[in-house]
Design an enzyme around this catalytic site. Structure first.
Site, short mmCIF file in Angstrom:
data_model
loop_
_atom_site.label_atom_id
_atom_site.label_comp_id
_atom_site.label_asym_id
_atom_site.label_seq_id
_atom_site.Cartn_x
_atom_site.Cartn_y
_atom_site.Cartn_z
CD GLU A 158 40.65 -72.21 5.54
OE1 GLU A 158 41.48 -72.88 5.64
OE2 GLU A 158 40.62 -71.11 4.83
N PRO A 159 36.14 -73.07 9.08
CG PRO A 159 34.31 -74.31 10.28
CD PRO A 159 35.69 -74.61 9.56
NE ARG A 180 30.61 -59.60 12.48
CZ ARG A 180 29.48 -59.92 12.00
NH1 ARG A 180 28.35 -59.59 12.73
NH2 ARG A 180 29.41 -60.22 10.87
CE1 TYR A 188 33.47 -56.53 7.80
CE2 TYR A 188 33.13 -57.56 9.99
CZ TYR A 188 34.00 -57.03 8.96
OH TYR A 188 35.26 -57.51 9.07
CB CYS A 206 33.58 -39.07 21.02
SG CYS A 206 33.31 -38.55 23.04
CD GLU A 207 34.18 -42.57 14.80
OE1 GLU A 207 34.64 -42.83 13.92
OE2 GLU A 207 35.35 -41.95 15.53
CE1 TYR A 242 36.62 -63.00 11.68
CE2 TYR A 242 34.38 -63.98 11.50
CZ TYR A 242 35.72 -63.95 11.18
OH TYR A 242 36.18 -65.13 10.49
C1 LIG Z 1 38.46 -65.43 7.91
C2 LIG Z 1 38.85 -66.71 7.18
C3 LIG Z 1 38.23 -67.96 7.64
C4 LIG Z 1 36.95 -67.97 8.46
O1 LIG Z 1 35.77 -67.42 7.79
P1 LIG Z 1 34.41 -67.44 8.69
O2 LIG Z 1 33.30 -66.83 7.65
O3 LIG Z 1 34.41 -67.04 9.87
O4 LIG Z 1 34.04 -68.69 8.55
C5 LIG Z 1 38.62 -69.18 6.75
N1 LIG Z 1 39.69 -69.17 6.09
C6 LIG Z 1 40.35 -67.92 5.89
C7 LIG Z 1 41.70 -68.05 4.86
C8 LIG Z 1 40.05 -66.79 6.36
O5 LIG Z 1 40.77 -65.69 6.12
#
Ligand SMILES: *Cc1c(COP(=O)(O)O)cnc(C)c1O
Length: 413
Positions: A269-270, A308, A312, A338-339, A366
């Site tokens: 699940e990318p 980001r 991060y 303003c930060e 993101y």
């Molecule tokens: C955010 C998330 C992803 C995707 O992560 P990536 O780093 O963007 O690939 C996959 N699975 C779950 C459960 C997530 O919360």
């Protein structure tokens, strides 16, 4: 993705400056060719197994992007009921959507059950209530925390011992008790150890841990290895070697299926891997401000549009789109909020003038989805380049959007 062609920056073949002129700034531009290429590279790397790729739509949730992934054969990974509804609206079949929430109520999970999507539960308390309610009538996937430390930043690492995600691998006995006593049908195991995994070995170690516990679960149909694939952010950076991962994981998955006694599906699940590079964020230079310490480039955007770097500490490569072959100089690029919202210190950019367009690369994941209205600023427009043509896929906001849900009370008018 942003490319330099004949001394001109283009996105999907279209000059980047033309897009800024047509749609204004700040603006997010994505191109489907890059998404397709990333999807294909994962598909090919795992062609040895029955592999399903579910696009994690929290990375980029525009409905047109969702439809693009549906059309090329992907499924959808969702983390909220709202993402489930958006996915269904985009045309995904319920069976192609996995719902992986964290710390949500049973009421929200009920709504997902009603939509018929694959449920993934990550804590024993809700699993017990779920089992009590549905027994074995609704199969469920279990999110396991294998406690493998991964991820480029503590906020995007989900597999470590202090993480709130998943059911600990050390709670197997308790998990088994609940599953047995509530007669729960577990059809999948899931792990997601974090974003920006630096090392293929981490994946394989976590996968082995998952394989080891499968004998507790006789009804498995798939194993979901989550995501965490890294993409290059700096010019000399590297990405997760998906071909190495593909050949090594395929081999161990085959062995595992043999010992399990059945061929299971292998899921990923990318989010970032599929869309990060496809996206370019462009903003206009409002001010060049020389201080005693540095030369600031102030753009018409800030942490409200691309958080980001501030959230991060992530690196987004920047170029001056307006001056591809100017003299390189050192700048600190900041926003108008303003930060303190610094996009990057000491960046080498082709000589910058007020009015120039700065492009931030790797902004597809993101970026827009984490944007806000802080300082009462409008969120940017989004444009998609698809098969050589550009399309507006989200309008820039207006004052009406900012005020839409505010209720003006009579006592104060
Ligand atoms: C955010 C998330 C992803 C995707 O992560 P990536 O780093 O963007 O690939 C996959 N699975 C779950 C459960 C997530 O919360």
């Amino acid at each position: 993705m942003l490319q330099l062609q004949n001394n001109q920056y283009t996105i999907g073949g279209i000059p980047a400056l033309d897009l800024c002129q047509r749609y204004g700034t700040p603006i997010y531009v994505y191109d489907t060719a890059s998404m397709q290429q990333q999807y294909n590279s994962l598909k090919n790397a795992f062609s040895g197994s029955n592999t399903k790729i579910k696009f994690a739509c929290k990375a980029l949730n525009n409905i047109n992007v969702l439809r693009f992934f549906k059309n090329i054969g992907a499924g959808l990974d969702t983390v909220s009921i709202q993402e489930v509804w958006t996915g269904l609206k985009a045309g995904f079949l319920p069976k192609d959507i996995i719902y992986t929430p964290n710390c949500v109520s049973l009421e929200e999970i009920d709504l997902a059950v009603q939509e018929g999507v694959q449920i993934n539960i990550d804590n024993i308390s809700i699993l017990e209530q779920f089992g009590h309610k549905y027994g074995n009538s609704v199969p469920v996937c279990i999110r396991i925390n294998p406690h493998v430390m991964a991820g480029g930043n503590i906020n995007i690492s989900t597999g470590h011992i202090d993480s709130k995600f998943g059911i600990s691998i050390y709670q197997m006995r308790h998990l088994e008790r609940v599953i047995k006593s509530e007669n729960i049908k577990v059809n999948g195991l899931h792990m997601h150890t974090g974003s920006d995994i630096l090392d293929v070995d981490v994946f394989l170690r976590a996968a082995d841990i998952l394989f080891e516990v499968t004998d507790h679960f006789p009804d498995l149909e798939f194993i979901d290895f989550g995501s965490g694939f890294k993409v290059p952010y700096k010019p000399d950076d590297y990405s997760t070697d998906v071909n190495e991962l593909g050949s090594r994981l395929t081999a161990s998955f085959k062995d595992f299926c043999k010992s399990y006694g059945r061929d299971l599906e292998l899921w990923f699940e990318p989010g970032k891997y599929l869309v990060s590079q496809s996206g370019t964020f462009m903003a206009k230079v409002n001010v060049i401000k020389q201080t005693t310490a540095t030369v600031f480039v102030g753009v018409d955007s800030g942490l409200n549009h691309l958080i980001r770097p501030m959230f991060y500490n992530s690196y987004h490569h920047m170029v001056n789109v307006s001056n591809p072959d100017g003299k390189p100089r050192i700048y600190t690029v900041v926003g108008y909020i303003c930060e303190t919202d610094t996009f990057g210190w000491d960046r080498k950019l082709s000589e910058v003038n007020e009015g120039d367009i700065i492009a931030f690369q790797n902004a597809g994941a993101y970026g827009f989805t984490m944007s806000s209205n802080y300082n009462s600023r409008f969120r940017p427009a989004e444009v998609l380049v698809h098969e050589g043509k550009d399309y507006l896929i989200r309008q820039r906001e207006t004052l009406d959007d900012l005020l839409r849900n505010q209720v003006e009370i009579e006592a104060l008018t």
